[in-house]
Design a protein around this motif. Structure first.
Motif, PDB file in Angstrom:
ATOM      1  N   ARG A  67       0.818  -1.212   0.000  1.00  0.00           N
ATOM      2  CA  ARG A  67       0.000   0.000   0.000  1.00  0.00           C
ATOM      3  C   ARG A  67       0.851   1.261   0.000  1.00  0.00           C
ATOM      4  O   ARG A  67       0.503   2.258  -0.632  1.00  0.00           O
ATOM      5  N   SER A  68       1.990   1.219   0.666  1.00  0.00           N
ATOM      6  CA  SER A  68       2.830   2.408   0.797  1.00  0.00           C
ATOM      7  C   SER A  68       4.018   2.411  -0.165  1.00  0.00           C
ATOM      8  O   SER A  68       4.815   3.352  -0.148  1.00  0.00           O
ATOM      9  N   LEU A  69       4.159   1.377  -0.993  1.00  0.00           N
ATOM     10  CA  LEU A  69       5.332   1.247  -1.852  1.00  0.00           C
ATOM     11  C   LEU A  69       4.918   1.175  -3.315  1.00  0.00           C
ATOM     12  O   LEU A  69       4.043   0.380  -3.688  1.00  0.00           O
ATOM     13  N   THR A  70       5.549   2.002  -4.150  1.00  0.00           N
ATOM     14  CA  THR A  70       5.340   1.980  -5.598  1.00  0.00           C
ATOM     15  C   THR A  70       6.690   1.892  -6.295  1.00  0.00           C
ATOM     16  O   THR A  70       7.620   2.622  -5.947  1.00  0.00           O
ATOM     17  N   ILE A  71       6.794   0.973  -7.248  1.00  0.00           N
ATOM     18  CA  ILE A  71       8.010   0.780  -8.024  1.00  0.00           C
ATOM     19  C   ILE A  71       7.679   0.987  -9.490  1.00  0.00           C
ATOM     20  O   ILE A  71       6.634   0.526  -9.971  1.00  0.00           O
ATOM     21  N   GLY A  72       8.555   1.680 -10.212  1.00  0.00           N
ATOM     22  CA  GLY A  72       8.282   1.942 -11.623  1.00  0.00           C
ATOM     23  C   GLY A  72       9.547   1.935 -12.456  1.00  0.00           C
ATOM     24  O   GLY A  72      10.659   2.101 -11.940  1.00  0.00           O
ATOM     25  N   ALA A  73       9.373   1.731 -13.755  1.00  0.00           N
ATOM     26  CA  ALA A  73      10.481   1.767 -14.700  1.00  0.00           C
ATOM     27  C   ALA A  73       9.947   2.243 -16.039  1.00  0.00           C
ATOM     28  O   ALA A  73       8.758   2.065 -16.356  1.00  0.00           O
ATOM     29  N   GLY A  74      10.837   2.854 -16.818  1.00  0.00           N
ATOM     30  CA  GLY A  74      10.386   3.387 -18.102  1.00  0.00           C
ATOM     31  C   GLY A  74      11.498   3.442 -19.117  1.00  0.00           C
ATOM     32  O   GLY A  74      12.688   3.334 -18.786  1.00  0.00           O
ATOM     33  N   ALA A  75      11.105   3.608 -20.379  1.00  0.00           N
ATOM     34  CA  ALA A  75      12.053   3.703 -21.489  1.00  0.00           C
ATOM     35  C   ALA A  75      11.612   4.835 -22.401  1.00  0.00           C
ATOM     36  O   ALA A  75      10.420   5.067 -22.594  1.00  0.00           O
ATOM     37  N   VAL A  76      12.596   5.552 -22.942  1.00  0.00           N
ATOM     38  CA  VAL A  76      12.353   6.651 -23.879  1.00  0.00           C
ATOM     39  C   VAL A  76      13.200   6.414 -25.123  1.00  0.00           C
ATOM     40  O   VAL A  76      14.390   6.094 -25.012  1.00  0.00           O
ATOM     41  N   TYR A  77      12.582   6.559 -26.296  1.00  0.00           N
ATOM     42  CA  TYR A  77      13.316   6.431 -27.563  1.00  0.00           C
ATOM     43  C   TYR A  77      13.131   7.702 -28.375  1.00  0.00           C
ATOM     44  O   TYR A  77      12.037   8.279 -28.408  1.00  0.00           O
ATOM     45  N   GLN A  78      14.215   8.140 -29.031  1.00  0.00           N
ATOM     46  CA  GLN A  78      14.140   9.277 -29.953  1.00  0.00           C
ATOM     47  C   GLN A  78      14.919   8.955 -31.212  1.00  0.00           C
ATOM     48  O   GLN A  78      16.027   8.428 -31.161  1.00  0.00           O
ATOM     49  N   ASP A  79      14.318   9.268 -32.345  1.00  0.00           N
ATOM     50  CA  ASP A  79      14.883   8.962 -33.648  1.00  0.00           C
ATOM     51  C   ASP A  79      16.062   9.887 -33.980  1.00  0.00           C
ATOM     52  O   ASP A  79      16.294  10.896 -33.298  1.00  0.00           O
ATOM     53  N   VAL A  80      16.793   9.541 -35.037  1.00  0.00           N
ATOM     54  CA  VAL A  80      17.865  10.393 -35.552  1.00  0.00           C
ATOM     55  C   VAL A  80      17.292  11.772 -35.880  1.00  0.00           C
ATOM     56  O   VAL A  80      16.221  11.877 -36.494  1.00  0.00           O
ATOM     57  N   THR A  81      18.000  12.825 -35.486  1.00  0.00           N
ATOM     58  CA  THR A  81      17.490  14.186 -35.639  1.00  0.00           C
ATOM     59  C   THR A  81      18.573  15.090 -36.205  1.00  0.00           C
ATOM     60  O   THR A  81      19.735  14.992 -35.814  1.00  0.00           O
ATOM     61  N   THR A  82      18.184  15.974 -37.112  1.00  0.00           N
ATOM     62  CA  THR A  82      19.155  16.915 -37.677  1.00  0.00           C
ATOM     63  C   THR A  82      19.451  18.028 -36.680  1.00  0.00           C
ATOM     64  O   THR A  82      18.588  18.437 -35.907  1.00  0.00           O
ATOM     65  N   ALA A  83      20.704  18.509 -36.705  1.00  0.00           N
ATOM     66  CA  ALA A  83      21.134  19.571 -35.803  1.00  0.00           C
ATOM     67  C   ALA A  83      21.532  20.833 -36.546  1.00  0.00           C
ATOM     68  O   ALA A  83      21.932  21.811 -35.918  1.00  0.00           O
ATOM     69  N   ASN A  84      21.422  20.837 -37.888  1.00  0.00           N
ATOM     70  CA  ASN A  84      21.755  22.036 -38.660  1.00  0.00           C
ATOM     71  C   ASN A  84      21.003  22.012 -39.979  1.00  0.00           C
ATOM     72  O   ASN A  84      20.323  21.021 -40.314  1.00  0.00           O
ATOM     73  N   ASN A  85      21.091  23.086 -40.704  1.00  0.00           N
ATOM     74  CA  ASN A  85      20.526  23.189 -42.046  1.00  0.00           C
ATOM     75  C   ASN A  85      21.624  23.619 -43.001  1.00  0.00           C
ATOM     76  O   ASN A  85      21.980  24.805 -43.049  1.00  0.00           O
ATOM     77  N   PRO A  86      22.216  22.678 -43.770  1.00  0.00           N
ATOM     78  CA  PRO A  86      23.286  23.033 -44.709  1.00  0.00           C
ATOM     79  C   PRO A  86      22.810  24.056 -45.735  1.00  0.00           C
ATOM     80  O   PRO A  86      21.735  23.926 -46.313  1.00  0.00           O
ATOM     81  N   ALA A  87      23.631  25.095 -45.955  1.00  0.00           N
ATOM     82  CA  ALA A  87      23.268  26.151 -46.896  1.00  0.00           C
ATOM     83  C   ALA A  87      23.704  25.845 -48.316  1.00  0.00           C
ATOM     84  O   ALA A  87      23.328  26.563 -49.242  1.00  0.00           O
ATOM     85  N   SER A  88      24.515  24.778 -48.520  1.00  0.00           N
ATOM     86  CA  SER A  88      24.974  24.413 -49.859  1.00  0.00           C
ATOM     87  C   SER A  88      25.399  22.952 -49.849  1.00  0.00           C
ATOM     88  O   SER A  88      25.478  22.311 -48.790  1.00  0.00           O
ATOM     89  N   GLU A  89      25.698  22.425 -51.016  1.00  0.00           N
ATOM     90  CA  GLU A  89      26.105  21.032 -51.130  1.00  0.00           C
ATOM     91  C   GLU A  89      27.440  20.761 -50.447  1.00  0.00           C
ATOM     92  O   GLU A  89      27.728  19.628 -50.078  1.00  0.00           O
ATOM     93  N   SER A  90      28.260  21.773 -50.285  1.00  0.00           N
ATOM     94  CA  SER A  90      29.575  21.588 -49.666  1.00  0.00           C
ATOM     95  C   SER A  90      29.505  21.466 -48.147  1.00  0.00           C
ATOM     96  O   SER A  90      30.497  21.132 -47.504  1.00  0.00           O
ATOM     97  N   VAL A  91      28.349  21.721 -47.568  1.00  0.00           N
ATOM     98  CA  VAL A  91      28.166  21.643 -46.113  1.00  0.00           C
ATOM     99  C   VAL A  91      27.406  20.360 -45.790  1.00  0.00           C
ATOM    100  O   VAL A  91      26.369  20.076 -46.394  1.00  0.00           O
ATOM    101  N   ALA A  92      27.907  19.591 -44.842  1.00  0.00           N
ATOM    102  CA  ALA A  92      27.298  18.306 -44.503  1.00  0.00           C
ATOM    103  C   ALA A  92      26.147  18.481 -43.515  1.00  0.00           C
ATOM    104  O   ALA A  92      26.133  19.413 -42.709  1.00  0.00           O
ATOM    105  N   PHE A  93      25.195  17.562 -43.594  1.00  0.00           N
ATOM    106  CA  PHE A  93      24.155  17.471 -42.579  1.00  0.00           C
ATOM    107  C   PHE A  93      24.782  16.959 -41.288  1.00  0.00           C
ATOM    108  O   PHE A  93      25.500  15.950 -41.282  1.00  0.00           O
TER     109      PHE A  93
END
Length: 373
Positions: free
Chosen positions: A242-268
C-alpha cells in the motif's frame, strides 16, 4: 576570455581535469555580454457548456517582453541594444462528448517568437518583429472498461508564417521575416491498469517537418533542427504494498538533424537515435512524508539533450537522486498544502490527471500557445 599565446590544452570531455596546468597560457580579454529580460503577462480563459454534449473554450493573452543586451568586444567597445515586444495571442476550441467518458476536440491558437527569445540581440535583429505561429489540433480521448483503459490520439499542424531568414538584398537589413516552416504529425497514447496494482502508460509521436520558404532555395524542403521524426515512451508502475510503488520506463528518440546546410559543400549534422531507461521507487511514511528514489539513464547511454546550429550538448549520464515530500494538512477537510524538497511537486494521481488532460505537442508538452514556442 581568449588565448593570445601559449599551447592548446587538450581535455577529456568525459573525465575533465578540474585543475589543469595553465602556467603556459597568457589569457587576454576577448569579449563579454550581458542580458536582462523582463516579461509581464495577463490572460483570461473560459469554457462554456452548450448543453450536455458540447463545450466551447476560448482564451486570450497579452505579454510585454523587454530585453536589454550589452556586448563588449576585445577593444572594450560597448554596444547596447534594446527591444520591447507587445505580444497578443489567442486560442479557441470546441469540445464534444458524443458518448459517456469520451471526448472529441478541435483547437486553433496563435503564438509568437520574439527576436530576443534566447536572450541575445544583434544590430540585425534589434528592430525585427516577432515570428508568428498558428497551431491547429484535432484529437479524441476515451476511458473504457470502467476507466481501466484510457486512449488518446491527436493530429496537429504548426505553421510558422514569417520565419527569420538572411536578407539577400545587401542594401536592406541583414535579417528579414520572409521564411515559412511547418511541423505536422500525430500522437497516440495508451494508459491501462492491467491489475489493481499494475499500471502501464505508453505514447508515440511522429513528426513531418519542413522548411517551406527561405531566401536560400537550397534550404527549402529540409527539416528544421530539433524535430525528431519519431519518439516513443513507455512507463509502468507496480504497487506491491500500500505504501510502496516501483516503476520503470524507457524513452526512444529517432535520428534528428542539428543544422541546415546552406549548400552542397556543407554536410548534414545529425544527432543519433537513442534509448534511455529510468526507474524509481517511492515509499510513504507516516501519511505525511513521501520518499522517492530515482535512477536516471540506468544504462549510462550517450544521448544529446540540446542540439542547435550544429552544436550538440550531451544529456545527463547515469545518476540517482532521493527526494522527500512533506504534506501539511489544513484544518478544513478537503484542503491541504504540499511542500516538496524538489520541484515540480505533484502526486502520482495529480500528474496522471494532468498528463491525460494534456495532448501531445510536436515541440514538447502542449501548453497554451503563449507567449512564444
Amino acid at each position: 576570455m581568449g588565448l593570445s599565446t601559449g599551447p592548446n590544452i587538450t581535455a577529456d570531455l568525459f573525465e575533465p581535469n578540474p585543475t589543469p596546468d595553465l602556467s603556459a597560457v597568457n589569457p587576454v580579454f576577448a569579449s563579454a555580454n550581458q542580458s536582462r529580460q523582463w516579461t509581464v503577462g495577463a490572460y483570461a480563459a473560459d469554457q462554456l457548456s452548450l448543453g450536455r454534449y458540447v463545450d466551447v473554450l476560448g482564451s486570450v493573452r497579452f505579454d510585454l517582453f523587454d530585453t536589454k543586451y550589452v556586448a563588449e568586444d576585445a577593444a572594450r567597445t560597448r554596444t547596447v541594444l534594446r527591444r520591447q515586444d507587445h505580444l497578443f495571442n489567442w486560442r479557441v476550441g470546441l469540445l464534444a462528448h458524443p458518448l459517456e467518458k469520451t471526448s472529441v476536440y478541435a483547437t486553433y491558437g496563435t503564438s509568437a517568437n520574439p527576436s530576443a527569445e534566447v536572450g541575445t540581440l544583434t544590430t540585425g535583429t534589434a528592430n525585427l518583429e516577432p515570428e508568428r505561429n498558428a497551431t491547429i489540433e484535432l484529437g479524441a480521448k476515451a476511458d473504457l472498461f470502467e476507466e481501466r483503459l484510457g486512449l488518446n490520439a491527436a493530429v496537429f499542424r504548426v505553421d510558422k508564417t514569417n520565419a527569420r531568414v538572411p536578407n539577400t538584398d545587401p542594401s536592406g537589413p541583414p535579417t528579414i521575416l520572409d521564411g515559412a516552416q511547418r511541423v505536422q504529425g500525430f500522437s497516440v497514447g495508451v494508459t491501462g491498469s492491467i491489475t489493481s496494482t499494475w499500471r502501464v502508460i505508453a505514447s508515440y509521436t511522429q513528426l513531418d517537418s519542413e522548411i517551406l520558404e527561405h531566401s536560400n532555395a537550397y534550404l527549402v524542403g529540409q527539416p528544421p533542427p530539433s524535430t525528431p521524426p519519431r519518439s516513443f515512451s513507455l512507463w509502468t508502475t507496480v504497487t506491491p504494498l500500500r505504501s510502496l510503488t516501483i516503476g520503470a520506463g524507457a524513452v526512444y528518440q529517432d535520428v534528428t538533424t542539428a543544422n541546415n546546410p546552406a549548400s552542397e559543400s556543407v554536410a548534414f549534422l545529425k544527432v543519433p537515435d537513442f534509448w534511455r531507461f529510468d526507474a524509481f521507487a517511492s515509499y510513504q511514511l507516516f501519511n505525511r512524508v513521501d520518499l522517492q528514489l530515482n535512477l536516471n539513464n540506468i544504462s549510462d547511454a550517450l544521448f544529446y539533450e540540446q542540439y542547435y546550429a550544429g552544436h550538440a550538448v550531451p544529456g545527463e549520464g547515469r545518476s540517482a537522486n532521493l527526494t522527500a515530500r512533506v504534506r501539511f494538512q489544513a484544518a478544513r477537510a478537503g484542503a491541504g498544502v504540499t511542500a516538496c524538497a524538489r520541484s515540480p511537486c505533484r502526486t502520482g494521481a495529480a500528474a496522471a490527471r494532468r498528463s491525460a488532460a494534456t495532448p501531445a505537442s510536436p515541440w514538447g508538452p502542449r501548453s497554451p500557445p503563449w507567449p512564444w514556442r
